[in-house]
Design an enzyme around this catalytic site. Structure first.
Site, PDB file in Angstrom:
ATOM      1  N   GLU A   1       1.494-105.600  -9.668  1.00 30.82           N
ATOM      2  CA  GLU A   1       2.734-106.088  -9.031  1.00 30.82           C
ATOM      3  C   GLU A   1       3.920-106.076 -10.003  1.00 30.82           C
ATOM      4  OE1 GLU A   1       1.722-109.902  -7.320  1.00 30.82           O
ATOM      5  OE2 GLU A   1       0.196-109.032  -6.016  1.00 30.82           O
TER       6      GLU A   1
ATOM      7  N   GLU B   1      -7.622-104.447  -2.265  1.00 32.31           N
ATOM      8  CA  GLU B   1      -7.719-105.863  -1.878  1.00 32.31           C
ATOM      9  C   GLU B   1      -7.590-106.035  -0.357  1.00 32.31           C
ATOM     10  OE1 GLU B   1      -4.989-108.304  -4.200  1.00 32.31           O
ATOM     11  OE2 GLU B   1      -5.272-107.079  -5.981  1.00 32.31           O
TER      12      GLU B   1
HETATM   13  C1  XIL Z   1      -5.334-114.388  -5.159  1.00 31.52           C
HETATM   14  C2  XIL Z   1      -6.694-115.072  -5.097  1.00 31.52           C
HETATM   15  O1  XIL Z   1      -7.403-114.545  -4.012  1.00 31.52           O
HETATM   16  C3  XIL Z   1      -6.529-116.575  -4.943  1.00 31.52           C
HETATM   17  O2  XIL Z   1      -7.783-117.230  -5.036  1.00 31.52           O
HETATM   18  C4  XIL Z   1      -5.582-117.110  -6.014  1.00 31.52           C
HETATM   19  O3  XIL Z   1      -5.355-118.486  -5.789  1.00 31.52           O
HETATM   20  C5  XIL Z   1      -4.263-116.354  -5.996  1.00 31.52           C
HETATM   21  O4  XIL Z   1      -4.530-114.959  -6.156  1.00 31.52           O
HETATM   22  N1  XIL Z   1      -2.678-110.025  -5.097  1.00 31.52           N
HETATM   23  C6  XIL Z   1      -3.537-109.990  -6.167  1.00 31.52           C
HETATM   24  C7  XIL Z   1      -4.650-110.949  -6.248  1.00 31.52           C
HETATM   25  O5  XIL Z   1      -3.441-109.068  -6.986  1.00 31.52           O
HETATM   26  O6  XIL Z   1      -4.991-111.252  -7.564  1.00 31.52           O
HETATM   27  C8  XIL Z   1      -4.353-112.213  -5.472  1.00 31.52           C
HETATM   28  O7  XIL Z   1      -5.526-113.026  -5.479  1.00 31.52           O
HETATM   29  C9  XIL Z   1      -3.919-111.881  -4.076  1.00 31.52           C
HETATM   30  C10 XIL Z   1      -2.657-111.051  -4.087  1.00 31.52           C
END
Ligand code: XIL
Length: 391
Positions: free
Chosen positions: A176, A292
Site C-alpha cells: 500500500e 487477500e
Molecule cells: C488486516 C488484518 O486482517 C486485521 O486482523 C488487522 O487488524 C488489520 O490488518 N490490507 C492488508 C492486510 O495488507 O495486512 C490487512 O490485514 C487488510 C488490508
C-alpha cells in the site's frame, strides 16, 4: 417477505454441490486409488500444479501449540484446503518488532511450522507499510533523517527475511505504498503516512528499490512483490504501479511480482479489467497474484445476506479466480481468511459474510465455484497451461 437465504436453503445448495463434487471424484478415480475410497476434493487438491491457493491465518491466535495429531477443526480445514498460508498479522512490524532491537517471532514461527508440518508454502507479509507499525517507530520517525530511517528498515528487513530464508516463496515487500484517487494529493507515493517514505521523501523510489535489494540479498529464492488494494483492474493507481515497476526494473531492482489484494465489496461495481491489468504486469516479466481476496456486503437486520447477494459474491470470487487462471504468470490466489468467524471485515466495515465459509465452516457457493474453477482449469493436477509442444 425477507430476501435473505435461510440456513436450510444454503444447506441444500451446499449439499447438492457436494453431491456433484463427489460424483465427479468417483468417476475420475480408477485403479488402486479408487479402492481407497473417493477422497473429498479440496481447493488444494484441485489446484493446478502451477498455482498456489492460500489463506491468511493469524498464527498467534490459531497455531501456537499446534499438535498435528490433535488439530482443532479450524486447523484441520486450513491444512486440508490450502497449499499456501499468509500470516495475517504475525509478520507485521507491530507483532514482530515491538521494541527497538527486540523481536518476537512466536506467531510467525507458528505459521511457518504449521506450513512445514502440512506441506504448505508461506507468503511473507509485509516489510514496508504505513500501518501496524509499533509505537517506537512512530515516535522515532518524527526526528529521522533519511539515513536513520534506512538503517532501521535495512536491519529489520535483513533480520526478518534472513530468518525465514528458503521458507517463504513470495514476500509482500512493499504494501500500500500509493495513496488513492480520493486522498489529498491523489495517487502518489505515501510520503506522509509511511514513516520510512516520509523520511526519504526526496527520493522515495531509491528507498523502495533498496528494500527490494536487501530482501533479495537476504533470501534470493523468494519472489518479491508490490501489493495493494484497489489494484485489481486498470485504474489510476495501477497505472502508477505500472510506471513504478517499469522504473524499478530499469534500475535492475529485484522486483518479481505485483499483488492485487482484492478486498471487494458488493457496494461497488466489479472492475472487469482484472485480466487486462494482470496481463500488462505479466508483459513486464512480473508474476501477479491475488493476495487477500474477500467479498463483503452490507447485511440486513437479521445479519444474513440475500440470495441475490450470495449470487453476486459467488460470481465475484469466480471472476477473481478466473483472471488468475487466465494469466499463467498468476502464481498464487489467497483468500483473507476462510471463515466468517475470523474475518477482519466486521471489525472494520459495517459489512460481513465476506469469506468462503460461514462461521460454522459451512462451505458457501463461493467456495464451490472456486473448487469448480480450479478443477475445470486442470483436469487432473497438471499445470493450467499445457506445455508448449516441441517443434
Ligand atoms: C488486516 C488484518 O486482517 C486485521 O486482523 C488487522 O487488524 C488489520 O490488518 N490490507 C492488508 C492486510 O495488507 O495486512 C490487512 O490485514 C487488510 C488490508
Amino acid at each position: 417477505m425477507s430476501h435473505s437465504i435461510t440456513k436450510r436453503r444454503l444447506a441444500a445448495v451446499v449439499a447438492s454441490a457436494l453431491a456433484a463434487a463427489s460424483a465427479v471424484t468417483a468417476v475420475a478415480l480408477t485403479g488402486p486409488a479408487a479402492q481407497a475410497g473417493p477422497k473429498t476434493p479440496t481447493l488444494r487438491s484441485e489446484a493446478p500444479r502451477d498455482l498456489e491457493v492460500g489463506s491468511a491465518v493469524w498464527g498467534q491466535r490459531e497455531l501456537i501449540g499446534y499438535d498435528r495429531k490433535h488439530p482443532t477443526e479450524f486447523q484441520r480445514i486450513l491444512g486440508a484446503e490450502f497449499g499456501s498460508l499468509t500470516p495475517e498479522n504475525d509478520m507485521k512490524w507491530a507483532e514482530l518488532h515491538p521494541e527497538p532491537g527486540v523481536y518476537d517471532f512466536s506467531g510467525a514461527d507458528a505459521v511457518v511450522a504449521f506450513a512445514k508440518a502440512n506441506g504448505q508454502e508461506v507468503r511473507g507479509h509485509t516489510l514496508l507499510w504505513h500501518s501496524q507499525n509499533p509505537q517506537w517507530v512512530t515516535d522515532a520517525s518524527a526526528g529521522w533523517t533519511c539515513q536513520e530511517a534506512r538503517d532501521v528498515l535495512e536491519e529489520h528487513v535483513r533480520t526478518v527475511v534472513g530468518r525465514y530464508a528458503g521458507e517463504i516463496y513470495e514476500w509482500d515487500v512493499a504494501n500500500e505504498i500509493f495513496q488513492d484517487d480520493w486522498d489529498a494529493g491523489g495517487v502518489r507515493l505515501r510520503t506522509e503516512a509511511n514513516p520510512f517514505l516520509k523520511a526519504c521523501a526526496e527520493d522515495p523510489v531509491a528507498l523502495i528499490g533498496d528494500v527490494f535489494r536487501w530482501a533479495h540479498e537476504a533470501d534470493p529464492a523468494a519472489a518479491l512483490f508490490l501489493n495493494d488494494y484497489n489494484a485489481e483492474g486498470v485504474n489510476t493507481k495501477t497505472n502508477a504501479y505500472y510506471d513504478l515497476a517499469t522504473e524499478l526494473l530499469a534500475d535492475g531492482v529485484p522486483l518479481h511480482g505485483m499483488g492485487a489484494q482484492a478486498h471487494l465489496s458488493l457496494q461497488y461495481e466489479f472492475d472487469e479489467s482484472v485480466t487486462e491489468n494482470f496481463e500488462r504486469f505479466a508483459d513486464l516479466g512480473l508474476q501477479v497474484a491475488v493476495t487477500e481476496a474477500d467479498v463483503r456486503m452490507p447485511l440486513g437486520d437479521d445479519g444474513e445476506p440475500t440470495a441475490e447477494q450470495i449470487t453476486l459474491q459467488t460470481e465475484r470470487y469466480r471472476k477473481l479466480l478466473d483472471a488468475c487462471l487466465d494469466v499463467p504468470s498468476c502464481s498464487s490466489f489467497t483468500v483473507w481468511g476462510f471463515d466468517d468467524a475470523r474475518s477482519w471485515v466486521p471489525g472494520v466495515f459495517p459489512e460481513g459474510y465476506a469469506t468462503i465459509m460461514t462461521g460454522e465452516y459451512v462451505k458457501k457457493p463461493a467456495y464451490h465455484t472456486l473448487l469448480d474453477g480450479l478443477r475445470d482449469a486442470t483436469p487432473g493436477t497438471g499445470p493450467r497451461t499445457p506445455p508448449v509442444p516441441a517443434r
